[in-house]
Write a protein that holds these residues in place. Sequence first.
Motif, mmCIF file in Angstrom:
data_model
loop_
_atom_site.group_PDB
_atom_site.id
_atom_site.type_symbol
_atom_site.label_atom_id
_atom_site.label_comp_id
_atom_site.label_asym_id
_atom_site.label_seq_id
_atom_site.Cartn_x
_atom_site.Cartn_y
_atom_site.Cartn_z
ATOM 1 N N SER A 202 0.833 -1.205 0.000
ATOM 2 C CA SER A 202 0.000 0.000 0.000
ATOM 3 C C SER A 202 0.867 1.254 0.000
ATOM 4 N N VAL A 203 1.943 1.226 0.766
ATOM 5 C CA VAL A 203 2.861 2.360 0.794
ATOM 6 C C VAL A 203 3.516 2.533 -0.580
ATOM 7 N N PHE A 204 3.913 1.438 -1.193
ATOM 8 C CA PHE A 204 4.524 1.509 -2.523
ATOM 9 C C PHE A 204 3.558 2.132 -3.529
ATOM 10 N N LEU A 205 2.283 1.733 -3.496
ATOM 11 C CA LEU A 205 1.311 2.300 -4.424
ATOM 12 C C LEU A 205 1.106 3.791 -4.164
ATOM 13 N N LEU B 187 4.893 -3.727 -11.436
ATOM 14 C CA LEU B 187 4.260 -4.116 -10.177
ATOM 15 C C LEU B 187 3.078 -3.202 -9.861
ATOM 16 N N ALA B 188 3.261 -1.894 -10.032
ATOM 17 C CA ALA B 188 2.184 -0.943 -9.736
ATOM 18 C C ALA B 188 0.971 -1.193 -10.616
ATOM 19 N N GLU B 189 1.188 -1.448 -11.903
ATOM 20 C CA GLU B 189 0.076 -1.679 -12.826
ATOM 21 C C GLU B 189 -0.728 -2.909 -12.438
ATOM 22 N N ARG B 190 -0.044 -3.946 -11.936
ATOM 23 C CA ARG B 190 -0.760 -5.160 -11.557
ATOM 24 C C ARG B 190 -1.389 -5.044 -10.176
ATOM 25 N N GLU C 203 -2.601 -2.174 -8.709
ATOM 26 C CA GLU C 203 -3.693 -1.204 -8.626
ATOM 27 C C GLU C 203 -5.068 -1.872 -8.618
ATOM 28 N N PRO C 204 -5.407 -2.686 -9.628
ATOM 29 C CA PRO C 204 -6.740 -3.305 -9.595
ATOM 30 C C PRO C 204 -6.920 -4.280 -8.437
ATOM 31 N N VAL C 205 -5.835 -4.943 -8.037
ATOM 32 C CA VAL C 205 -5.931 -5.889 -6.924
ATOM 33 C C VAL C 205 -6.251 -5.158 -5.624
ATOM 34 N N MET C 206 -5.542 -4.062 -5.356
ATOM 35 C CA MET C 206 -5.764 -3.321 -4.125
ATOM 36 C C MET C 206 -7.124 -2.621 -4.132
ATOM 37 N N SER C 207 -7.540 -2.155 -5.300
ATOM 38 C CA SER C 207 -8.870 -1.539 -5.400
ATOM 39 C C SER C 207 -9.952 -2.565 -5.113
ATOM 40 N N GLU C 208 -9.776 -3.760 -5.659
ATOM 41 C CA GLU C 208 -10.733 -4.836 -5.401
ATOM 42 C C GLU C 208 -10.723 -5.221 -3.928
ATOM 43 N N ALA C 209 -9.542 -5.207 -3.311
ATOM 44 C CA ALA C 209 -9.452 -5.525 -1.887
ATOM 45 C C ALA C 209 -10.216 -4.501 -1.052
ATOM 46 N N ARG C 210 -10.056 -3.192 -1.379
ATOM 47 C CA ARG C 210 -10.794 -2.160 -0.648
ATOM 48 C C ARG C 210 -12.291 -2.340 -0.810
ATOM 49 N N SER C 211 -12.705 -2.673 -2.031
ATOM 50 C CA SER C 211 -14.120 -2.895 -2.293
ATOM 51 C C SER C 211 -14.636 -4.095 -1.522
ATOM 52 N N ALA C 212 -13.850 -5.175 -1.499
ATOM 53 C CA ALA C 212 -14.257 -6.386 -0.782
ATOM 54 C C ALA C 212 -14.384 -6.127 0.710
#
Length: 314
Positions: free
Chosen positions: A14-17, A71-74, A76-85
Amino acid sequence: MSNNPHLPALDGLSVFLAVSRGGGFRTAARWLGIAPSTVSETISRLEASLGVPLLIRTTRNVALTEAGRALAERLEPVMSEARSALADAASSSGSVRGALKLNVPGAVMSDILPPLIDRFLKRHPDVRLEIIVDDRLTDTLAAGFDAGIRYGEHLAQDMIAVPIGPRRQWAALAASPDYLKMHPAPEHPRDVLDHACIRTRFASGALAEWEFERGEEVVRVDPAASIAIGTSAWQAAIDLAIAGHGLVFAFGNWLEPHFASGALVPLLSDWWPEFDGPFLYYSSRLTPRPLRAFIDLVAEDRRARGTDEKPNPA
């Protein structure tokens, strides 16, 4: 390659993003509410665990390496989905829970957004709301926001935009009665060049445009600013116009109460330009429960509002 068999902690990712989105440690630290040194140390641990550099550090900023960009491109959608979940899981009991983070321009904070937020929080008191006011064209998703509000911004392919507030708005020119006692009222948009003008300036440094329309005719003028005020302090610009310091060109809905009270006089009303009202925009891929609830409220407001008519100031 690193001999560490453990995967990096999610908080490090999360810090890296945040660094990737913000372009630097200080911006990421401000967003996350931690010290820049903590951000730097976290990134160093992440790079050590992966065995590859993710950032190129200079004295002024940081840039992503090829591995960091991939890494950031892959992520982004994973972390967004995690926040949504997580938001959906928190809302699984039936009530809407979680966080809703919005990026909005100051123009909607006068009378468009506050009543919607009031109704939303009364209906969903367990939602944690954060509103960042910003007149720059920030990439809201890249900066970690759930949604943004903008006027006529070009949208990315996977974004959805829905009207929020009035469907149509207009800009209006005004001055105080005291100012007009000392200066003749303009009869054409170009006449404003002979007047003291109170103008607003965006964070980018550009002055807000003064554009007038009548039928098919469009007149753009760039009067000298006798007073220039940042867009975030637009109320001060109106107050100075009321005090008699010059003409002001602003959103009509901001000026209407002062027309009604007589504090300001409408000028060149047949030249007031109309434009689309603001839009709430968000990703078509991810709509966490708090955002979906807010979108539903906006839709209710649209149905109740119906059409928006330009007022007659005469």
